[in-house]
Design an enzyme around this catalytic site. Structure first.
Site, PDB file in Angstrom:
ATOM      1  N   LYS A   1      -4.482 -11.119  -6.955  1.00  0.00           N
ATOM      2  CA  LYS A   1      -5.663 -11.275  -6.097  1.00  0.00           C
ATOM      3  C   LYS A   1      -6.812 -10.393  -6.600  1.00  0.00           C
ATOM      4  CE  LYS A   1      -5.537  -9.001  -2.252  1.00  0.00           C
ATOM      5  NZ  LYS A   1      -5.324  -8.411  -0.937  1.00  0.00           N
TER       6      LYS A   1
ATOM      7  N   LYS B   1       0.820  -1.218   0.000  1.00  0.00           N
ATOM      8  CA  LYS B   1       0.000   0.000   0.000  1.00  0.00           C
ATOM      9  C   LYS B   1       0.848   1.259   0.000  1.00  0.00           C
ATOM     10  CE  LYS B   1      -4.529  -1.109   1.788  1.00  0.00           C
ATOM     11  NZ  LYS B   1      -5.573  -0.668   2.714  1.00  0.00           N
TER      12      LYS B   1
ATOM     13  N   LYS C   1     -10.355  -4.596  -4.578  1.00  0.00           N
ATOM     14  CA  LYS C   1     -11.112  -3.388  -4.906  1.00  0.00           C
ATOM     15  C   LYS C   1     -10.211  -2.318  -5.498  1.00  0.00           C
ATOM     16  CE  LYS C   1     -11.650  -3.042   0.044  1.00  0.00           C
ATOM     17  NZ  LYS C   1     -12.671  -3.283   1.032  1.00  0.00           N
TER      18      LYS C   1
HETATM   19  P1  TYM Z   1     -10.184  -6.225   3.787  1.00  0.00           P
HETATM   20  O1  TYM Z   1     -11.185  -5.171   4.094  1.00  0.00           O
HETATM   21  O2  TYM Z   1      -9.159  -5.929   2.756  1.00  0.00           O
HETATM   22  O3  TYM Z   1     -10.899  -7.565   3.364  1.00  0.00           O
HETATM   23  C1  TYM Z   1     -11.952  -8.117   4.112  1.00  0.00           C
HETATM   24  C2  TYM Z   1     -11.905  -9.636   4.094  1.00  0.00           C
HETATM   25  O4  TYM Z   1     -11.996 -10.130   2.757  1.00  0.00           O
HETATM   26  C3  TYM Z   1     -10.904 -11.013   2.497  1.00  0.00           C
HETATM   27  N1  TYM Z   1     -10.508 -10.891   1.093  1.00  0.00           N
HETATM   28  C4  TYM Z   1     -10.381 -11.929   0.259  1.00  0.00           C
HETATM   29  N2  TYM Z   1     -10.586 -13.251   0.442  1.00  0.00           N
HETATM   30  C5  TYM Z   1     -10.385 -14.058  -0.628  1.00  0.00           C
HETATM   31  N3  TYM Z   1     -10.000 -13.604  -1.841  1.00  0.00           N
HETATM   32  C6  TYM Z   1      -9.783 -12.290  -2.075  1.00  0.00           C
HETATM   33  N4  TYM Z   1      -9.412 -11.856  -3.269  1.00  0.00           N
HETATM   34  C7  TYM Z   1      -9.971 -11.386  -0.988  1.00  0.00           C
HETATM   35  N5  TYM Z   1      -9.859 -10.037  -0.854  1.00  0.00           N
HETATM   36  C8  TYM Z   1     -10.191  -9.752   0.419  1.00  0.00           C
HETATM   37  C9  TYM Z   1      -9.795 -10.547   3.432  1.00  0.00           C
HETATM   38  O5  TYM Z   1      -8.845 -11.554   3.670  1.00  0.00           O
HETATM   39  C10 TYM Z   1     -10.580 -10.192   4.680  1.00  0.00           C
HETATM   40  O6  TYM Z   1     -10.865 -11.352   5.444  1.00  0.00           O
HETATM   41  N6  TYM Z   1      -7.002  -5.827   7.642  1.00  0.00           N
HETATM   42  C11 TYM Z   1      -8.302  -6.341   7.233  1.00  0.00           C
HETATM   43  C12 TYM Z   1      -9.452  -5.785   8.033  1.00  0.00           C
HETATM   44  C13 TYM Z   1      -9.332  -5.969   9.507  1.00  0.00           C
HETATM   45  C14 TYM Z   1      -9.473  -7.198  10.213  1.00  0.00           C
HETATM   46  C15 TYM Z   1      -9.322  -6.863  11.592  1.00  0.00           C
HETATM   47  C16 TYM Z   1      -9.703  -8.507   9.815  1.00  0.00           C
HETATM   48  C17 TYM Z   1      -9.096  -4.994  10.430  1.00  0.00           C
HETATM   49  N7  TYM Z   1      -9.103  -5.537  11.696  1.00  0.00           N
HETATM   50  C18 TYM Z   1      -9.381  -7.849  12.572  1.00  0.00           C
HETATM   51  C19 TYM Z   1      -9.796  -9.490  10.804  1.00  0.00           C
HETATM   52  C20 TYM Z   1      -9.631  -9.157  12.159  1.00  0.00           C
HETATM   53  C21 TYM Z   1      -8.519  -5.961   5.768  1.00  0.00           C
HETATM   54  O7  TYM Z   1      -7.947  -5.034   5.261  1.00  0.00           O
HETATM   55  O8  TYM Z   1      -9.471  -6.703   5.158  1.00  0.00           O
END
Ligand code: TYM
Length: 343
Positions: free
Chosen positions: A206, A123, A209
């Protein structure tokens, strides 16, 4: 959760996970996270789900869009089967204990640990000096999200594994530094066929968004025609589908479409290939489109309906935040006592 997952007996099983309200939800978020959150809830495990708006602002967010994205994400959770009467559903900024514990963790975690995080490197890019301090410290807040509830299991996609490992490192260092087994060793739960859904345009990337090409992903708000057209145009190779999973090795695009089919239909990859092996993509893609539309259309319709009632969404989030604080406040207080903060 899988039966293989072990937890320290001192901690009651509790699931926590979060999603950033920073843009459209896509199929990766649904299959890698939301669908599995609903499964955890339906297994009767106490589940806490959070829209992490404080994480979202580690990169610039337009305030009006952030508020809308938070409500839309809440609608996405509910439409995907998260029942606010069974699970706790709220946005992070309403529960101040997350940020309060994150400060303690900022003082436990080491700079070197943060520098190794691949999400930060991705990022921040080449211009790391210009990244926000919040983006650098992001994983300490994430550890606080999880540990403020003593959560034992965190269902996430593959891309979050490193952050959960860091959460364990922070918990272990805190416990060691203060000589007390206070925080659990949280288990990441990364299971199923779709823990890493790939771009429809490039099987080595991957689904995300932030990909500039909208054709690379299926958004949860896409209509049936758009979904069908994106799947029709998805990159593939010229060969027929194999009959066994081994045959998908070195065929990333084919593997991705089969994984998506398996996750959407709750079948294993072997079962999908037993049914579809030998078929050309010209036959498999329409089946996949039909399946995707059947599964996703009711969710997007329900999201759109919920978005006409923003006040109700806000009330659900306020209620969830109050429930979350009831768990978080005593854990923060105990943490302060351990650290030696006078009250
Ligand atoms: P974020 O918002 O990027 O994504 C949310 C969830 O979606 C999953 N994900 C995917 N799974 C499979 N294939 C993909 N292409 C894909 N893209 C996204 C992510 O693995 C995630 O589970 N840091 C985290 C948010 C967060 C969080 C937490 C998660 C903040 N605090 C505490 C768990 C526990 C994030 O940026 O997810």
């Amino acid at each position: 959760m899988s039966e293989g997952v072990q937890t320290s007996p001192a901690f009651t099983p509790r699931v926590f996970s979060g999603i950033q309200p920073s843009g459209d939800l896509h199929l990766g978020n649904y299959l890698g996270a939301l669908k599995r959150f609903a499964d955890a809830q339906n297994q009767g495990i106490q589940s806490i789900y959070c829209m992490v708006d404080q994480h979202a602002i580690t990169v610039w967010q337009d305030p009006v869009k952030l508020a809308r994205a938070t409500r839309e994400l809440a609608a996405g959770f509910i439409a995907s089967g998260i029942d606010p009467n069974k699970s706790i559903l709220f946005n992070q900024s309403q529960v101040a204990e997350h940020a309060q514990l994150a400060w303690i963790f900022n003082c436990v975690a080491r700079m070197g640990w943060m520098k190794r995080m691949t999400q930060f490197k991705d990022k921040a890019g080449k211009n790391a000096e210009n990244a926000s301090l919040g983006l650098f410290g992001y994983p300490a807040l994430m550890a606080a999200d999880i540990l403020i509830y003593h959560a034992t299991h965190v269902p996430v996609g593959e891309d979050q594994k490193q952050h959960i490992e860091l959460t364990r490192d922070i918990a272990a260092k805190f416990n060691h530094d203060y000589g007390i087994e206070f925080f659990p060793m949280t288990e990441p739960v990364i299971e199923g066929a779709a823990t890493r859904v790939m771009s429809l345009r490039d099987g080595s990337k991957k689904m995300s968004k932030s990909d500039p090409s909208d054709a690379s992903r299926i958004n949860m708000t896409d209509d049936a025609d758009t979904i069908a057209s994106k799947i029709r145009k998805a990159k593939t190779d010229p060969d027929a589908l194999p009959s066994e999973a081994e045959g998908l090795k070195d065929r990333p695009e084919a593997r991705n479409l089969v994984n998506i089919y398996a996750a959407l239909s709750d079948m294993s990859v072997s079962e999908v290939l037993a049914e579809n092996g030998g078929q050309q993509f010209s036959a498999f893609k329409p089946r996949l489109s039909e399946l995707a539309v059947t599964k996703l259309a009711p969710i997007s319709t329900e999201m759109a309906r919920l978005m006409t009632q923003p006040d109700e969404i806000d009330a659900i989030l306020r209620h969830g935040a109050a429930q979350a604080r009831e768990i978080a406040a005593p854990i923060l207080q105990k943490t302060y006592d351990i650290v030696g903060m006078v009250r």
